[in-house]
Design an enzyme around this catalytic site. Structure first.
Site, PDB file in Angstrom:
ATOM      1  N   ARG A   1      41.037  48.243  37.173  1.00 13.07           N
ATOM      2  CA  ARG A   1      39.889  48.110  36.271  1.00 13.07           C
ATOM      3  C   ARG A   1      40.021  46.923  35.320  1.00 13.07           C
ATOM      4  O   ARG A   1      39.073  46.579  34.615  1.00 13.07           O
ATOM      5  CB  ARG A   1      39.724  49.400  35.443  1.00 13.07           C
ATOM      6  CG  ARG A   1      39.485  50.634  36.274  1.00 13.07           C
ATOM      7  CD  ARG A   1      39.381  51.849  35.392  1.00 13.07           C
ATOM      8  NE  ARG A   1      38.191  51.790  34.566  1.00 13.07           N
ATOM      9  CZ  ARG A   1      37.002  52.217  34.926  1.00 13.07           C
ATOM     10  NH1 ARG A   1      36.831  52.748  36.112  1.00 13.07           N
ATOM     11  NH2 ARG A   1      35.985  52.128  34.108  1.00 13.07           N
TER      12      ARG A   1
ATOM     13  N   TRP B   1      40.342  44.571  30.464  1.00 12.92           N
ATOM     14  CA  TRP B   1      39.586  43.439  31.003  1.00 12.92           C
ATOM     15  C   TRP B   1      38.884  42.849  29.789  1.00 12.92           C
ATOM     16  O   TRP B   1      37.998  43.470  29.214  1.00 12.92           O
ATOM     17  CB  TRP B   1      38.581  43.923  32.049  1.00 12.92           C
ATOM     18  CG  TRP B   1      37.905  42.798  32.778  1.00 12.92           C
ATOM     19  CD1 TRP B   1      38.408  42.099  33.830  1.00 12.92           C
ATOM     20  CD2 TRP B   1      36.595  42.270  32.526  1.00 12.92           C
ATOM     21  NE1 TRP B   1      37.484  41.156  34.241  1.00 12.92           N
ATOM     22  CE2 TRP B   1      36.378  41.231  33.462  1.00 12.92           C
ATOM     23  CE3 TRP B   1      35.604  42.554  31.597  1.00 12.92           C
ATOM     24  CZ2 TRP B   1      35.196  40.498  33.498  1.00 12.92           C
ATOM     25  CZ3 TRP B   1      34.425  41.816  31.636  1.00 12.92           C
ATOM     26  CH2 TRP B   1      34.235  40.806  32.576  1.00 12.92           C
TER      27      TRP B   1
ATOM     28  N   GLU C   1      36.292  35.265  46.253  1.00 16.06           N
ATOM     29  CA  GLU C   1      36.949  36.072  45.220  1.00 16.06           C
ATOM     30  C   GLU C   1      38.445  36.233  45.472  1.00 16.06           C
ATOM     31  O   GLU C   1      39.212  36.405  44.530  1.00 16.06           O
ATOM     32  CB  GLU C   1      36.266  37.431  45.049  1.00 16.06           C
ATOM     33  CG  GLU C   1      36.430  38.379  46.201  1.00 16.06           C
ATOM     34  CD  GLU C   1      35.765  39.724  45.954  1.00 16.06           C
ATOM     35  OE1 GLU C   1      35.804  40.217  44.835  1.00 16.06           O
ATOM     36  OE2 GLU C   1      35.187  40.281  46.924  1.00 16.06           O
TER      37      GLU C   1
HETATM   38  C1  F6R Z   1      33.241  42.347  45.748  1.00 17.76           C
HETATM   39  C2  F6R Z   1      33.015  43.506  44.899  1.00 17.76           C
HETATM   40  C3  F6R Z   1      31.918  43.441  43.906  1.00 17.76           C
HETATM   41  C4  F6R Z   1      31.219  44.808  43.771  1.00 17.76           C
HETATM   42  C5  F6R Z   1      30.172  44.764  42.656  1.00 17.76           C
HETATM   43  C6  F6R Z   1      29.426  46.071  42.523  1.00 17.76           C
HETATM   44  O1  F6R Z   1      34.285  42.563  46.652  1.00 17.76           O
HETATM   45  O2  F6R Z   1      33.712  44.476  44.986  1.00 17.76           O
HETATM   46  O3  F6R Z   1      31.005  42.443  44.210  1.00 17.76           O
HETATM   47  O4  F6R Z   1      30.626  45.131  44.990  1.00 17.76           O
HETATM   48  O5  F6R Z   1      30.812  44.470  41.437  1.00 17.76           O
HETATM   49  O6  F6R Z   1      30.297  47.118  42.231  1.00 17.76           O
HETATM   50  P1  F6R Z   1      29.850  48.619  42.435  1.00 17.76           P
HETATM   51  O7  F6R Z   1      29.646  48.845  43.895  1.00 17.76           O
HETATM   52  O8  F6R Z   1      30.956  49.436  41.869  1.00 17.76           O
HETATM   53  O9  F6R Z   1      28.559  48.794  41.680  1.00 17.76           O
END
Ligand code: F6R
Length: 646
Positions: free
Chosen positions: A27, A88, A522
């Protein structure tokens, strides 16, 4: 976006907290810190507890090194109440000083925070005017000082006989009351945990717009951003609602709203175990999660048909009539989940004949989309806490639209605030880059398309069944892809020094190209871009130089003929301009061979379902290139798993 954990019980808290932080490090990993209430072994029985805080910039390992230097019998190692944080950074750079926990002015209270306190500037000015000197640049420090003030107010009122009598006997309840009073003054998103050296055996927490769950066990209780932090100790959990304060002691959990009304959270049992959140012999969580995809896809499909053959959601507060009245679908999501939404559009429009628009959640509410009670908004999110998606969802609901969530995290904010929920059963996804969550989001999107088609009567039950049967074949197909990844790994090592990689695809291959490029950016910190293959000639083809790697996603030759042939032409176009082509095509598709510098074959699948197999080599490619470049693929720089700020 920041991981937080709290423990109160009979065991030494520190090890439990650090272990929880390790599981929450996905996180955020800008800094980490702990606060423990304890007493040095030489202290007299009459002496109160000390509050010991240790915090360090950088990954958890830095904090662990510091903690290893503490004597085994010292208060920090023996105290049985504590909190921990992995950060973070939002307000203030990632330094030791800005790391959490933050102490109040008298040094007796420590607080940790996930989120952003939006009115912190005004609060800080007010506190400074009252003589408080800040030691950090964080918004969180305001909360530490405010909590101290509110606790002093509660205790002064008790002394004067003006506070509710019920507070008199319990210092822990006084701390909870102070937390409630403070939360009423805060704006923004926050999960807060606090301990007070003068309140033994208690941790108090609060949540607004940010996650917090309680873990319940015999003689000990836990608080955390998500259940993975305490899954090794208990699988019984309580999900906290919006604007609630929770007080945990070794034997009790008390929950109230911010105004003090007692309430009960929603209890649930966690149906995966600690091993699911461990690396299980893989070097990285990402490798493990890629390997888990066949099972995750199968689990998401499991039990979706009722005994009478109807498709089922996990939770639905929508009536049949409401579903039949849907005349438009919007999908809102971010990042990888957005790419799943782009694939879903093809399936939903094809199967339901409803118009379907896909929007970046962060842009959705700013363009004032046309929504009403016959609009269905599908919000896709692995974490269920992505603030951009949550705000888009709230905007949609305020306009009377119905919201259906596709989510991997039980009890998180997005499903809780939706009218219907379809949970993906990917299990915990720890690596920051999404892999198995993406594949299961695709499966869930297909199910939503079929569900709508069924509810609206545009597909017969046997037609729905036929697609479901095809979906049931997909775990096996993903498995086959995974078995052939050695060549992709070798290719990745060869591409590791490339300056830029382009990805092209058409139809559902286009979102796959976007996803392949996102993974590479990324993880490998390389320039990578995905394009609709037909769009290349309108500008981006100018990027191609001698040797530029171009990954081409080829649709099935037995699907739409024209689609396949057009992509093959696009491959020839880039090759004619010097590109090094890496072609992902269906096994036996001989037509692409003359134009492929590298051919990656995937099993034959129906056109709409192809992303379930074509994405997998791109995940492996990005992971291997990043590893070859020496990066930590589980924790790429500047990122966090759960993005709880807008
Ligand atoms: C890329 C990645 C991010 C998430 C985005 C949405 O590998 O993991 O782009 O897909 O931050 O996150 P969620 O699905 O948790 O809303």
């Amino acid at each position: 976006m920041c991981g937080i954990v709290g423990y109160v019980g009979a065991r030494p808290a520190l090890g439990i907290i650090v272990e929880g932080l390790r599981r929450l490090e996905y996180r955020g990993y800008d800094s980490a810190g702990v606060a423990v209430l304890g007493k040095d072994s030489g202290a007299s029985p009459d002496e109160g507890l000390d509050l010991i805080t240790v915090k360090r910039a950088g990954k958890l390992g830095n904090l662990e090194q510091e903690l290893a230097a503490q004597a085994p019998e010292s208060a920090i190692n023996t105290g049985t109440t504590g909190i921990g944080h992995t950060r973070w950074a939002t307000h203030g750079s990632p330094t030791d000083r800005n790391a959490h926990p933050h102490r109040s002015r008298n040094g007796r209270l420590a607080i940790i925070h996930n989120g952003i306190i939006e009115n912190f500037a005004a609060l800080r000015a007010e506190l400074e005017a009252a003589g408080v000197e800040f030691v950090s640049e964080t918004d969180t420090e305001c909360a530490a000082h405010l909590l101290e003030q509110e606790l002093a107010n509660v205790r002064a009122e008790l002394a004067a006989g003006t506070a509710p009598a019920a507070l008199a006997d319990s210092r822990a309840e006084q701390l909870a009351e102070a937390m409630r009073r403070m939360c009423r003054r805060l704006e923004g998103a926050f999960t807060l945990l606090a301990v007070d050296a003068d309140t033994p055996d208690a941790v108090v927490g609060a949540r607004r717009n940010s996650p917090l769950v309680v873990g319940r066990s015999e003689g000990e209780n836990f608080l955390a951003s998500d259940v993975s932090a305490f899954i090794a100790h208990t699988r019984e959990a309580i999900e906290l609602g919006q604007d609630q304060v929770v007080l945990i002691t070794p034997h009790a959990v008390h929950i109230t709203t911010f105004d003090g009304t007692p309430t009960e959270g929603k209890q649930f049992h966690i149906d995966w175990d600690a091993a699911a959140a461990e690396k299980g012999g893989f070097d990285y969580f990402m490798l493990k999660e890629i390997a888990e995809q066949p099972r995750a896809v199968a689990d998401t499909l499991r039990g979706r048909l009722s005994p009478t053959g109807e498709l089922m959601m996990d939770e639905t507060r929508l009536t049949e009539a409401e579903l039949r009245s849907v005349d438009k679908v919007f999908i809102v999501a971010c990042g990888t989940a957005y790419h799943a939404g782009l694939v879903a559009k093809y399936a939903i429009e094809h199967w339901t004949r409803l118009p379907c628009e896909v929007e970046l959640a962060s842009e959705f509410r700013y363009r004032d989309p046309v929504l009403d009670s016959s609009t269905l908004v599908v919000a896709i999110s692995q974490s269920g806490e992505t603030m951009d998606t949550l705000m888009a969802l709230r905007h949609a609901r305020a306009q009377k639209a119905r919201v259906l969530a596709i989510c991997n995290t039980h009890g998180s904010s997005i499903p809780r605030e939706s009218d219907a929920v379809l949970y993906t059963h990917a299990g915990p996804e720890i690596a920051v880059a999404s892999t198995k969550a993406f594949l299961t989001q695709l499966v869930a999107c297909y199910l939503v398309g079929l569900y709508l088609a069924q509810a609206r009567g545009v597909k017969f039950a046997d037609e729905v069944r036929a697609v479901l049967d095809q979906l049931q074949q997909m775990p096996g197909a993903v498995d086959q892809v995974l078995e052939t990844m050695d060549a992709v790994r070798a290719l990745a090592r060869d591409l590791a020094s490339s300056r830029s990689v382009l990805f092209i695809g058409r139809h559902v291959g286009y979102p796959v190209a976007l996803e392949g490029a996102l993974k590479l950016k990324e993880l490998a910190y390389m320039h990578a871009e995905g394009f609709a293959a037909g769009e290349l000639k309108h500008g981006p083809i100018a990027l191609i130089e001698q040797g530029t790697p171009v990954v081409c996603i080829v649709p099935s030759p037995v699907g739409k003929d024209s689609l396949h042939d057009k992509v093959v032409s696009n491959i020839q176009e880039v090759r004619a301009r010097g590109a090094r082509t890496i072609v992902i095509a269906e096994v036996g598709d001989t037509s692409v061979r003359p134009y492929a510098d590298h051919l990656i074959e995937v099993p034959a699948t129906p056109t709409l379902l192809a992303p379930l197999v074509t994405t997998v080599p791109l995940q492996v490619l990005a992971c291997e290139i990043a590893t070859a470049r020496g990066h930590d693929v589980d924790q790429p720089r500047n990122l966090a798993k759960s993005v709880t700020v807008e």
